[in-house]
Design an enzyme around this catalytic site. Structure first.
Site, PDB file in Angstrom:
ATOM      1  N   CYS A 117       0.834  -1.201   0.000  1.00  0.00           N
ATOM      2  CA  CYS A 117       0.000   0.000   0.000  1.00  0.00           C
ATOM      3  C   CYS A 117       0.866   1.247   0.000  1.00  0.00           C
ATOM      4  CB  CYS A 117      -0.927  -0.017   1.220  1.00  0.00           C
ATOM      5  SG  CYS A 117      -2.107   1.356   1.259  1.00  0.00           S
ATOM      6  N   CYS A 203      -3.236   4.538   9.675  1.00  0.00           N
ATOM      7  CA  CYS A 203      -1.963   3.946  10.099  1.00  0.00           C
ATOM      8  C   CYS A 203      -1.269   4.746  11.196  1.00  0.00           C
ATOM      9  CB  CYS A 203      -1.033   3.807   8.906  1.00  0.00           C
ATOM     10  SG  CYS A 203      -1.647   2.713   7.619  1.00  0.00           S
ATOM     11  N   CYS A 228       8.104   3.135   5.570  1.00  0.00           N
ATOM     12  CA  CYS A 228       7.223   2.894   4.417  1.00  0.00           C
ATOM     13  C   CYS A 228       7.991   2.517   3.177  1.00  0.00           C
ATOM     14  CB  CYS A 228       6.380   4.138   4.151  1.00  0.00           C
ATOM     15  SG  CYS A 228       7.369   5.581   3.745  1.00  0.00           S
TER      16      CYS A 228
END
Length: 233
Positions: A117, A203, A228
Site C-alpha cells: 500500500c 496507520c 514505508c
C-alpha cells in the site's frame, strides 16, 4: 560519489541546518526540493528554506488517506508563506487494484500488504517528484526511531540515484519545537493531541507519555519494520 558524500559530511559536521541548506540550495539551484511530510521537522525546514530562497521547491504527497488536519495544514502553509506547494497523488488504477484485491484496509493483515500500500500511495508519487531532481531535502532525525539512528547529514540515495540531505539529523524534538515556536511556524494541530509523528489516518494513532515518538505509526508492527520504504537503509 561516495568520496563526495564523505567530503560533504566532513565539511558540514557541526554546521547549522541553515548553513547546510544555504549551500545546497545555491549549489543545486533548480535541481533540489524539500520532500515535505508536513510533520514538525518538515515545517521547520520549510520556514528555513523559504527564508533563504523564497522560490525553492517544496512538494508533498497526498496518499488519499491523510488526516483532515493535514489537509488544513497544506492550506495554512501556502497562505502563511505565499506559496503554492506542489502535491503529488498516487495513480488511480493501482490504488483501485489494491483495494479490489485486499480491501480498503488490507494493510492491517501483514507487513507485506502494508508495504504494498505504501509503495502505491507514497513511493510511486515520490519517484515521480524526484525524477527531475539531483538533491532532496528530508526532515529525518537520528532520535526518531531505531531505524534512523545511523542517518547522516548527507547521504547517497542509491535506489533513486540522487543526494539526500538531512539538515536536522542531530536535532532533538525539543530543538524542533523551540524553532517552531520562536518563528511562529504553522504546524499540524494533531501534534498537541499526542501525535508526534503523523502519516496516513488509518496507520497513525496518538501515543502515551514515554512512548517512542514513532510508536503511533503502524503500531501493530514490530519497530524494525516501521518504515514505508521512502527511506531505505
Amino acid at each position: 560519489m561516495k568520496e563526495r558524500i564523505k567530503s560533504y559530511n566532513s565539511r558540514f559536521s557541526g554546521e547549522s541546518p541553515q548553513e547546510i541548506l544555504a549551500y545546497f540550495l545555491e549549489a543545486y539551484r533548480g535541481r533540489i526540493a524539500l520532500a515535505s511530510s508536513l510533520g514538525l521537522e518538515d515545517q521547520a525546514l520549510t520556514d528555513m528554506i523559504l527564508k533563504i530562497d523564497p522560490h525553492a521547491g517544496i512538494f508533498s504527497i497526498d496518499t488519499g488517506r491523510l488526516f483532515p488536519e493535514t489537509y488544513s495544514l497544506i492550506d495554512r502553509t501556502n497562505l502563511h508563506y505565499g506559496i503554492r506547494m506542489d502535491v503529488y497523488f498516487p495513480q488511480s488504477e493501482p490504488v483501485a487494484a489494491y483495494v479490489k484485491q485486499n480491501g480498503v484496509n488490507g494493510f492491517y493483515e501483514s507487513v507485506e500488504k502494508r508495504k504494498a500500500c505504501c509503495k502505491i500511495r507514497k513511493i510511486e508519487p515520490l519517484l515521480r517528484a524526484l525524477s527531475t531532481l539531483d538533491v532532496w531535502i528530508c526532515g529525518l532525525r537520528q532520535e526518531q526511531s531505531v531505524t534512523r539512528t545511523g542517518v547522516q547529514v548527507v547521504e547517497w540515495d542509491e535506489a533513486n540515484g540522487l543526494i539526500k540531505i538531512n539538515p536536522l539529523v542531530q536535532w532533538s524534538e525539543e530543538q524542533v519545537w523551540d524553532y517552531i515556536r520562536a518563528n511562529r511556524v504553522p504546524y499540524n494541530a494533531l501534534h498537541k493531541e499526542g501525535f508526534p509523528s503523523i502519516g496516513c489516518q488509518p496507520c497513525t494513532r496518538a501515543i502515551q507519555p514515554g512512548d517512542d515518538i514513532r510508536a503511533g505509526r503502524w503500531w501493530w508492527e514490530n519497530p524494525e519494520h516501521k518504515e514505508c520504504g521512502l527511506h531505505k537503509r
